[in-house]
Scaffold this motif. Structure first.
Motif, PDB file in Angstrom:
ATOM      1  N   GLU A  16      99.147  12.248  33.011  1.00  0.00           N
ATOM      2  CA  GLU A  16      98.592  13.547  32.638  1.00  0.00           C
ATOM      3  C   GLU A  16      97.177  13.746  33.157  1.00  0.00           C
ATOM      4  N   GLU A  17      96.337  12.711  33.040  1.00  0.00           N
ATOM      5  CA  GLU A  17      94.954  12.870  33.484  1.00  0.00           C
ATOM      6  C   GLU A  17      94.874  13.027  35.003  1.00  0.00           C
ATOM      7  N   GLU A  18      95.817  12.390  35.719  1.00  0.00           N
ATOM      8  CA  GLU A  18      95.850  12.534  37.165  1.00  0.00           C
ATOM      9  C   GLU A  18      96.357  13.921  37.564  1.00  0.00           C
ATOM     10  N   GLU A  19      97.278  14.452  36.783  1.00  0.00           N
ATOM     11  CA  GLU A  19      97.837  15.759  37.120  1.00  0.00           C
ATOM     12  C   GLU A  19      96.785  16.851  37.010  1.00  0.00           C
ATOM     13  N   ARG A  20      95.847  16.702  36.095  1.00  0.00           N
ATOM     14  CA  ARG A  20      94.745  17.667  36.016  1.00  0.00           C
ATOM     15  C   ARG A  20      93.934  17.648  37.302  1.00  0.00           C
ATOM     16  N   ALA A  21      93.714  16.451  37.841  1.00  0.00           N
ATOM     17  CA  ALA A  21      92.977  16.337  39.099  1.00  0.00           C
ATOM     18  C   ALA A  21      93.778  16.930  40.253  1.00  0.00           C
ATOM     19  N   VAL A  22      95.098  16.733  40.231  1.00  0.00           N
ATOM     20  CA  VAL A  22      95.950  17.293  41.286  1.00  0.00           C
ATOM     21  C   VAL A  22      95.878  18.817  41.271  1.00  0.00           C
ATOM     22  N   ARG A  23      95.928  19.411  40.088  1.00  0.00           N
ATOM     23  CA  ARG A  23      95.837  20.873  39.996  1.00  0.00           C
ATOM     24  C   ARG A  23      94.503  21.371  40.541  1.00  0.00           C
ATOM     25  N   ALA A  24      93.434  20.633  40.254  1.00  0.00           N
ATOM     26  CA  ALA A  24      92.115  21.035  40.754  1.00  0.00           C
ATOM     27  C   ALA A  24      92.066  20.956  42.279  1.00  0.00           C
ATOM     28  N   ILE A  25      92.636  19.897  42.838  1.00  0.00           N
ATOM     29  CA  ILE A  25      92.678  19.757  44.299  1.00  0.00           C
ATOM     30  C   ILE A  25      93.467  20.910  44.917  1.00  0.00           C
ATOM     31  N   TRP A  26      94.618  21.202  44.324  1.00  0.00           N
ATOM     32  CA  TRP A  26      95.483  22.267  44.845  1.00  0.00           C
ATOM     33  C   TRP A  26      94.767  23.616  44.799  1.00  0.00           C
ATOM     34  N   ALA A  27      94.050  23.877  43.716  1.00  0.00           N
ATOM     35  CA  ALA A  27      93.326  25.145  43.592  1.00  0.00           C
ATOM     36  C   ALA A  27      92.250  25.273  44.665  1.00  0.00           C
ATOM     37  N   GLU A  28      91.628  24.153  45.013  1.00  0.00           N
ATOM     38  CA  GLU A  28      90.569  24.175  46.024  1.00  0.00           C
ATOM     39  C   GLU A  28      91.115  24.362  47.429  1.00  0.00           C
ATOM     40  N   ARG A  29      92.277  23.779  47.698  1.00  0.00           N
ATOM     41  CA  ARG A  29      92.768  23.720  49.075  1.00  0.00           C
ATOM     42  C   ARG A  29      93.846  24.740  49.412  1.00  0.00           C
TER      43      ARG A  29
END
Length: 286
Positions: free
Chosen positions: A128-141
């Motif tokens: 779950e904590e990694e998925e939050r980071a994945v969503r942030a990366i996706w939003a940026e890129r």
């Protein structure tokens, strides 16, 4: 809600020969459903975020997002689904062209425990904590071109935090939207709300486009009439229109609001009348 990682190697196993075409069509259709093979031991529930990891010679990296749309199942006939073994249905809502994937080195730096170097990643759960980071990366890129500024960007919010209004491909067609709004204007056909009138230049063009006829009632030879079949609705009225399987019409929505004492009707402004005349001139010149 659990998020899962799905691997795709264009050069091995189940291929996706029409991938580039699907990428182009996704902007208009909004979603592309595809069965996807997962590990037999994977436990995946409908409604989970599904992240597509490109592997193989094209270069490993994050290339897409979708939402699981079924429980795991075994297809009756492999040739009908393009997948074998245990599969799930995935509604992909964002796909990047091959070559534009987010590189694995960048992913490992921001979300190192998500499983980016897993060989197949066929249904692997993302912490779950990694998925939050994945969503942030996706939003940026994720490129902003073609994304409706009113709707949540696919993959940037967990599924259980979203309330979705299904938008069919007719509502998403840029050409149909242009003709619809040129004729009807950008004020809500139900409540009359205008983003531009309230928010100024920042609100120009902000409006949903709603298809009046349920998709289930469309025949195989249906051809869209952007003026007769589509109307502008603000997000609130669009959500309310879809509160039942057969959507409420703008007239029914106005009756609800009128009965509640919130609206007494509206008239077209001179600008809206001119917009209708301009739209008719466009159609006459086609």
């Amino acid at each position: 809600m659990v998020a899962v990682l799905l691997g795709w190697n264009p050069g091995a196993g189940t291929t996706w020969p029409e991938y580039s075409r699907v990428v182009d069509e996704l902007a208009a259709a909004g979603v592309h459903r595809r069965p996807w093979r997962i590990l037999n031991s994977a436990s995946v529930l409908p409604g989970a975020d599904a992240w597509l990891l490109l592997v193989g010679k094209a270069g490993r990296g994050l290339i897409g997002h979708g939402v699981t749309a079924s429980h795991p199942y075994r297809p009756a006939r492999e040739e009908q689904t393009g997948a074998s073994g245990t599969v799930i249905d995935v509604d992909f809502d964002a796909l990047l062209p091959v070559g534009d994937q987010i590189p694995v080195d960048f992913l490992l730096e921001r979300a190192p425990r998500a499983g980016w170097n897993t060989v197949k990643a066929a249904g692997r759960r993302i912490p779950e904590e990694e998925e939050r980071a994945v969503r942030a990366i996706w939003a940026e890129r994720l490129p902003a071109d073609g994304i409706d500024p009113i709707l949540p960007v696919p993959g940037t919010a967990p599924q259980d935090a979203l309330t979705r209004v299904g938008m069919n491909r007719y509502e998403r067609s840029p050409q149909a939207r242009r003709i619809c709004l040129a004729h009807h204007g950008t004020s809500c056909a139900a409540c009359g709300f205008s983003f531009e009138a309230v928010y100024g230049p920042e609100g120009e063009g902000f409006i949903h486009v709603h298809h009046l006829t349920p998709v289930s009632q469309l025949g195989p030879g249906y051809e869209l009439d952007p003026i007769g079949d589509l109307v502008p609705l603000c997000p609130n009225c669009h959500y309310m229109a879809h509160r039942r399987p057969v959507p409420y019409t703008p007239a029914e929505l106005r009756a609800m609001m009128s009965g509640a004492g919130h609206i007494a009707g509206s008239v077209l402004s001179p600008q809206e009348l001119e917009a209708q005349a301009a739209a008719q001139r466009i159609l006459d010149s086609r």
